[in-house]
Design an enzyme around this catalytic site. Structure first.
Site, PDB file in Angstrom:
ATOM      1  N   LYS A 252       0.849  -1.202   0.000  1.00 13.73           N
ATOM      2  CA  LYS A 252       0.000   0.000   0.000  1.00 13.73           C
ATOM      3  C   LYS A 252       0.877   1.242   0.000  1.00 13.73           C
ATOM      4  O   LYS A 252       0.621   2.196  -0.742  1.00 13.73           O
ATOM      5  CB  LYS A 252      -0.876  -0.054   1.265  1.00 13.73           C
ATOM      6  CG  LYS A 252      -2.071   0.839   1.260  1.00 13.73           C
ATOM      7  CD  LYS A 252      -3.016   0.532   0.123  1.00 13.73           C
ATOM      8  CE  LYS A 252      -4.440   0.809   0.429  1.00 13.73           C
ATOM      9  NZ  LYS A 252      -5.321   0.337  -0.642  1.00 13.73           N
TER      10      LYS A 252
ATOM     11  N   LYS B 160      -4.444   3.221  -8.814  1.00 14.59           N
ATOM     12  CA  LYS B 160      -3.287   3.992  -8.313  1.00 14.59           C
ATOM     13  C   LYS B 160      -2.055   3.730  -9.161  1.00 14.59           C
ATOM     14  O   LYS B 160      -1.343   4.649  -9.540  1.00 14.59           O
ATOM     15  CB  LYS B 160      -2.968   3.571  -6.879  1.00 14.59           C
ATOM     16  CG  LYS B 160      -3.755   4.303  -5.823  1.00 14.59           C
ATOM     17  CD  LYS B 160      -3.066   4.135  -4.470  1.00 14.59           C
ATOM     18  CE  LYS B 160      -3.999   4.377  -3.322  1.00 14.59           C
ATOM     19  NZ  LYS B 160      -5.021   3.399  -3.056  1.00 14.59           N
TER      20      LYS B 160
HETATM   21  P1  NAI Z   1     -12.809  -4.538   4.378  1.00 15.63           P
HETATM   22  O1  NAI Z   1     -11.780  -5.052   5.311  1.00 15.63           O
HETATM   23  O2  NAI Z   1     -14.008  -3.900   4.954  1.00 15.63           O
HETATM   24  O3  NAI Z   1     -13.326  -5.693   3.427  1.00 15.63           O
HETATM   25  C1  NAI Z   1     -12.506  -6.680   2.927  1.00 15.63           C
HETATM   26  C2  NAI Z   1     -13.253  -7.997   3.003  1.00 15.63           C
HETATM   27  O4  NAI Z   1     -12.456  -8.994   2.399  1.00 15.63           O
HETATM   28  C3  NAI Z   1     -13.511  -8.462   4.423  1.00 15.63           C
HETATM   29  O5  NAI Z   1     -14.895  -8.677   4.598  1.00 15.63           O
HETATM   30  C4  NAI Z   1     -12.710  -9.740   4.551  1.00 15.63           C
HETATM   31  O6  NAI Z   1     -13.350 -10.676   5.373  1.00 15.63           O
HETATM   32  C5  NAI Z   1     -12.626 -10.188   3.111  1.00 15.63           C
HETATM   33  N1  NAI Z   1     -11.485 -11.041   2.753  1.00 15.63           N
HETATM   34  C6  NAI Z   1     -10.199 -10.947   3.127  1.00 15.63           C
HETATM   35  N2  NAI Z   1      -9.445 -11.886   2.524  1.00 15.63           N
HETATM   36  C7  NAI Z   1     -10.282 -12.585   1.727  1.00 15.63           C
HETATM   37  C8  NAI Z   1     -10.094 -13.665   0.839  1.00 15.63           C
HETATM   38  N3  NAI Z   1      -8.898 -14.199   0.657  1.00 15.63           N
HETATM   39  N4  NAI Z   1     -11.166 -14.143   0.188  1.00 15.63           N
HETATM   40  C9  NAI Z   1     -12.400 -13.593   0.357  1.00 15.63           C
HETATM   41  N5  NAI Z   1     -12.639 -12.565   1.190  1.00 15.63           N
HETATM   42  C10 NAI Z   1     -11.582 -12.055   1.858  1.00 15.63           C
HETATM   43  O7  NAI Z   1     -12.030  -3.557   3.392  1.00 15.63           O
HETATM   44  P2  NAI Z   1     -12.647  -2.437   2.419  1.00 15.63           P
HETATM   45  O8  NAI Z   1     -12.639  -1.141   3.115  1.00 15.63           O
HETATM   46  O9  NAI Z   1     -13.897  -2.926   1.832  1.00 15.63           O
HETATM   47  O10 NAI Z   1     -11.500  -2.380   1.314  1.00 15.63           O
HETATM   48  C11 NAI Z   1     -11.347  -3.472   0.452  1.00 15.63           C
HETATM   49  C12 NAI Z   1     -10.062  -3.389  -0.346  1.00 15.63           C
HETATM   50  O11 NAI Z   1     -10.118  -2.287  -1.229  1.00 15.63           O
HETATM   51  C13 NAI Z   1      -8.821  -3.228   0.503  1.00 15.63           C
HETATM   52  O12 NAI Z   1      -7.803  -4.076   0.048  1.00 15.63           O
HETATM   53  C14 NAI Z   1      -8.417  -1.818   0.243  1.00 15.63           C
HETATM   54  O13 NAI Z   1      -7.017  -1.636   0.348  1.00 15.63           O
HETATM   55  C15 NAI Z   1      -8.886  -1.608  -1.183  1.00 15.63           C
HETATM   56  N6  NAI Z   1      -9.045  -0.195  -1.460  1.00 15.63           N
HETATM   57  C16 NAI Z   1     -10.061   0.500  -0.864  1.00 15.63           C
HETATM   58  C17 NAI Z   1     -10.214   1.862  -1.102  1.00 15.63           C
HETATM   59  C18 NAI Z   1     -11.349   2.621  -0.474  1.00 15.63           C
HETATM   60  O14 NAI Z   1     -12.167   2.053   0.200  1.00 15.63           O
HETATM   61  N7  NAI Z   1     -11.471   3.908  -0.688  1.00 15.63           N
HETATM   62  C19 NAI Z   1      -9.256   2.584  -1.970  1.00 15.63           C
HETATM   63  C20 NAI Z   1      -8.228   1.755  -2.512  1.00 15.63           C
HETATM   64  C21 NAI Z   1      -8.154   0.412  -2.277  1.00 15.63           C
END
Ligand code: NAI
Length: 517
Positions: free
Chosen positions: A360, A473
Site C-alpha cells: 500500500k 493507483k
Molecule cells: P474490508 O476489510 O471492509 O473488506 C474486505 C473484506 O475482504 C472483508 O470482509 C474480509 O473478510 C474479506 N477477505 C479478506 N481476505 C479474503 C479472501 N482471501 N477471500 C475472500 N474474502 C476475503 O475492506 P474495504 O474497506 O472494503 O476495502 C477493500 C479493499 O479495497 C482493501 O484491500 C483496500 O485496500 C482496497 N481499497 C479500498 C479503497 C477505499 O475504500 N477507498 C481505496 C483503494 C483500495
C-alpha cells in the site's frame, strides 16, 4: 450560455463518413496520429508524426452483467450492494435533515459527461457517456461473491457502519438472503488480526482444488442468474507481496505448475485471478499486492481475458494526481508532499501489519511519478519531491477517512507556495462507484473489436486494459505503453475512446474555427 448538457434524448447519434450504425453494431474509423520521438547523436530530438487508420466495431447490445466481489462482505462490497439495490428498488430513507433519495454520484458511467461539440450559437454541448454507446444499467447488474467472513450482506452492512439506520432497515429484507461464498484463506498472506473473522473458508488447503472450487462458483453463478458476462473484482484486504520466483510464477505454465504443487508463494488473490481468467471472466485487482505476477499476465494474454490493476485510486491519491499535475504542469516545482490519513475501518486495521502495509505504501508513493518525470526543466533525472505518506489507524473514525496534506512548491524566484488540504469522506462511498464503473466499462470494451490497415481480421483490445487507468493507483499497461497517473489524462483516454468508437476525433480543446476565423 457557454455550456449546456443534453440529457433528455436516450441516444445520441453521430453522422458523417466515419461512422455507420447497424442493427447490432456501430462501425467507425479514425486516422490515429501518434508522434514517434528519436534522440539524435548530438542529443537533440526529432519528432516524427505517424498516421495509422483504425476501424472499430462495437456491439450495441450490453450483456447481462454479473459482478462477483472477492471480499463481498467488506465495507466496499456491502456498500456497492446497498447502493445498487437501493437504486434499483428506489428506496428513500429518512435522516435528521429529511428524506434522502438514492443516486450513483461519483460514477463516470452514470454521471460523467463529455463535450460532444459546439452549437451554432457557440454553446459547448455535453452529453452523458452512456448516451453515445449503450452501457449496462446498474439496476440490471447481478451481484455475488466470496468472503472469508460468513455474515450475510445485511449483517455486513451493519458491521460496516457506513449507511444510515433507516436505509439499512429498509434494505435488510433484500440483503439478508445474500450470503458470500466461502473464500480462499491463507494466513501467510493476510494479517493475523483478521483471523477472528475467518469463519467462512474453503476447507481444502490444496491450491489446485481451491482454483477448481472458485471456477465452479463462477460457473454456478452464471448459470443461476443466466448471465452472459461476469467481472470478478478483488475488494478484499491487501495481501503481502508474493515473492516472484523463476519457475514459480514467471510464466503461465510455471504458475499453473506451482498451483498444482501447492507452492507457498501463490497468493489467494492470484488463485482467484487464475480461476477467473480460466473461466473467461475479467479480473480487477483493487488492492496493491502483486496478484498479477508475470505468469498471471501471460495467462490473461493467452486466454484473451481482460485484467485491470492495481489498487483503486479513490481519495487522497486521486487528489494528488490532480494537484501535482496542476503545479508541475504550470511550471512550478513541488519540493515536498507530506500527507497524513487516519481512519478506523477493517482495511486500515489490517494495514497496521508492516508486511501488509508495504504494497500500500509503495502504491501511494508512486502516484505522481509520470507527472514529475515529465518536467526535466524542474527536476533532474530520478529526482522526486520529498514524499512522505503517514497512515494511522484510529478506531473511532470507522470508515470515515480524514486526510491532511501539505505541499511546498517553489514558484517564481524560488518563492515558496504552500498548499494545505483537508479531505474527509467515507472511504467506501469513494470506492463503491469505482467498482460499478469498472465492471460497466469492462463490459463495453468486451464488445469492442478493432482492425488497422495492416490487419486482415478484427481483433479484441489488449487484455491488459490500461484504458481504465483512471480508476487505479498504479495502472497496469501493456508492454511498451507508458504508465499515466495524471487524472485528467486518464479521463481523456476514456473520453476519447468513446469518441473514437463513434467516429469522432479526440477532444483537443482547440476551437480553431473561432481562433482562426
Ligand atoms: P474490508 O476489510 O471492509 O473488506 C474486505 C473484506 O475482504 C472483508 O470482509 C474480509 O473478510 C474479506 N477477505 C479478506 N481476505 C479474503 C479472501 N482471501 N477471500 C475472500 N474474502 C476475503 O475492506 P474495504 O474497506 O472494503 O476495502 C477493500 C479493499 O479495497 C482493501 O484491500 C483496500 O485496500 C482496497 N481499497 C479500498 C479503497 C477505499 O475504500 N477507498 C481505496 C483503494 C483500495
Amino acid at each position: 450560455h457557454s455550456a449546456s448538457t443534453v440529457t433528455k434524448q436516450k441516444n445520441c447519434k453521430v453522422s458523417g463518413p466515419h461512422v455507420s450504425y447497424f442493427e447490432n453494431e456501430v462501425r467507425s474509423s479514425l486516422k490515429f496520429q501518434r508522434t514517434l520521438v528519436q534522440t539524435l547523436p548530438d542529443g537533440s530530438v526529432e519528432a516524427i508524426p505517424k498516421e495509422l487508420l483504425y476501424e472499430f466495431c462495437t456491439k450495441l447490445k450490453p450483456s447481462k452483467l454479473g459482478i462477483m466481489q472477492v471480499g463481498w462482505g467488506g465495507n466496499n462490497g456491502s456498500t456497492v450492494t446497498a447502493g445498487i439495490v437501493a437504486n434499483k428498488e428506489g428506496i428513500s430513507w429518512e435522516t435528521s435533515k429529511g428524506m434522502e433519495k438514492p443516486n450513483l454520484f461519483g460514477s463516470l458511467s452514470q454521471h460523467g459527461t463529455l463535450r460532444l461539440g459546439i452549437s451554432s450559437d457557440g454553446t459547448d454541448v455535453f452529453v452523458p457517456f452512456k448516451s453515445l454507446l449503450p452501457l449496462v444499467e446498474p439496476k440490471d447488474i447481478v451481484l455475488g461473491g466470496w468472503d472469508i467472513s460468513s455474515l450475510n450482506l445485511a449483517e455486513a452492512l451493519d458491521r460496516a457502519q457506513i449507511l444510515e439506520p433507516d436505509l439499512k432497515r429498509k434494505l435488510r429484507p433484500l440483503l439478508e438472503s445474500m450470503k458470500p461464498l466461502p473464500g480462499i484463506f491463507d494466513e501467510e498472506f493476510i494479517a493475523e488480526n483478521q483471523l477472528p473473522r475467518a469463519d467462512n473458508v474453503i476447507e481444502t488447503k490444496n491450491k489446485a482444488r481451491q482454483v477448481e472450487i472458485i471456477r465452479q462458483d463462477i460457473r454456478k453463478f452464471k448459470q443461476l442468474h443466466n448471465l452472459d458476462f461476469v467481472v470478478v473484482v478483488w475488494t478484499a484486504n491487501s495481501e503481502r507481496y508474493s515473492v516472484e520466483l523463476a519457475g514459480v510464477n514467471d510464466t503461465a505454465e510455471s504458475l499453473l505448475k506451482a498451483i498444482s504443487s501447492n507452492h507457498k508463494e501463490v497468493s489467494p488473490s492470484t488463485l482467484y485471478a487464475v480461476a477467473s481468467i480460466l473461466e473467461g471472466c475479467p479480473y480487477v485487482n483493487g488492492s496493491p499486492q502483486n496478484t498479477f505476477v508475470r505468469g498471471c499476465i501471460q495467462l490473461a494474454e493467452e486466454n484473451q481475458v481482460f485484467i485491470v490493476g492495481d489498487d483503486f485510486k479513490s481519495g487522497q491519491t486521486k487528489m494528488k494526481s490532480v494537484l501535482v499535475d496542476y503545479l508541475v504542469g504550470s511550471g512550478m516545482k513541488v519540493e515536498s508532499m507530506v500527507t497524513y490519513n487516519h481512519l478506523g475501518n477493517n482495511d486500515m486495521f489490517q494495514l497496521t501489519d508492516g508486511e501488509m502495509w508495504k504494497p500500500k505504501s509503495a502504491a501511494k508513493s508512486r502516484v505522481i511519478e509520470d507527472i514529475v518525470s515529465s518536467n526535466g526543466t524542474l527536476y533532474e533525472k530520478d529526482e522526486m519531491p520529498d514524499h512522505v505518506v503517514v497512515v494511522r489507524y484510529v478506531s473511532s473514525y470507522g470508515d470515515s477517512k480524514s486526510d491532511v496534506s501539505e505541499y511546498v512548491t517553489r514558484t517564481f524566484m524560488n518563492c515558496p507556495y504552500r498548499t494545505v488540504m483537508y479531505n474527509n469522506c467515507l472511504d467506501s462511498a469513494l470506492c463503491a462507484p469505482l467498482i460499478i464503473d469498472l465492471a460497466i466499462f469492462i463490459e463495453l470494451f468486451h464488445r469492442v473489436s478493432y482492425r488497422t490497415s495492416q490487419m486482415k481480421d478484427f481483433a479484441p483490445m489488449h487484455p491488459v486494459l490500461s484504458a481504465l487507468s483512471f480508476y487505479m493507483k498504479i495502472p497496469r499497461t501493456p508492454v511498451g505503453e507508458p504508465l499515466v497517473n495524471a487524472l485528467q489524462r486518464q479521463r481523456a483516454c476514456i473520453e476519447n475512446l468513446f469518441r473514437a468508437l463513434v467516429g469522432l476525433n479526440g477532444e483537443d480543446n482547440l476551437f480553431l474555427e473561432t481562433k482562426f476565423p
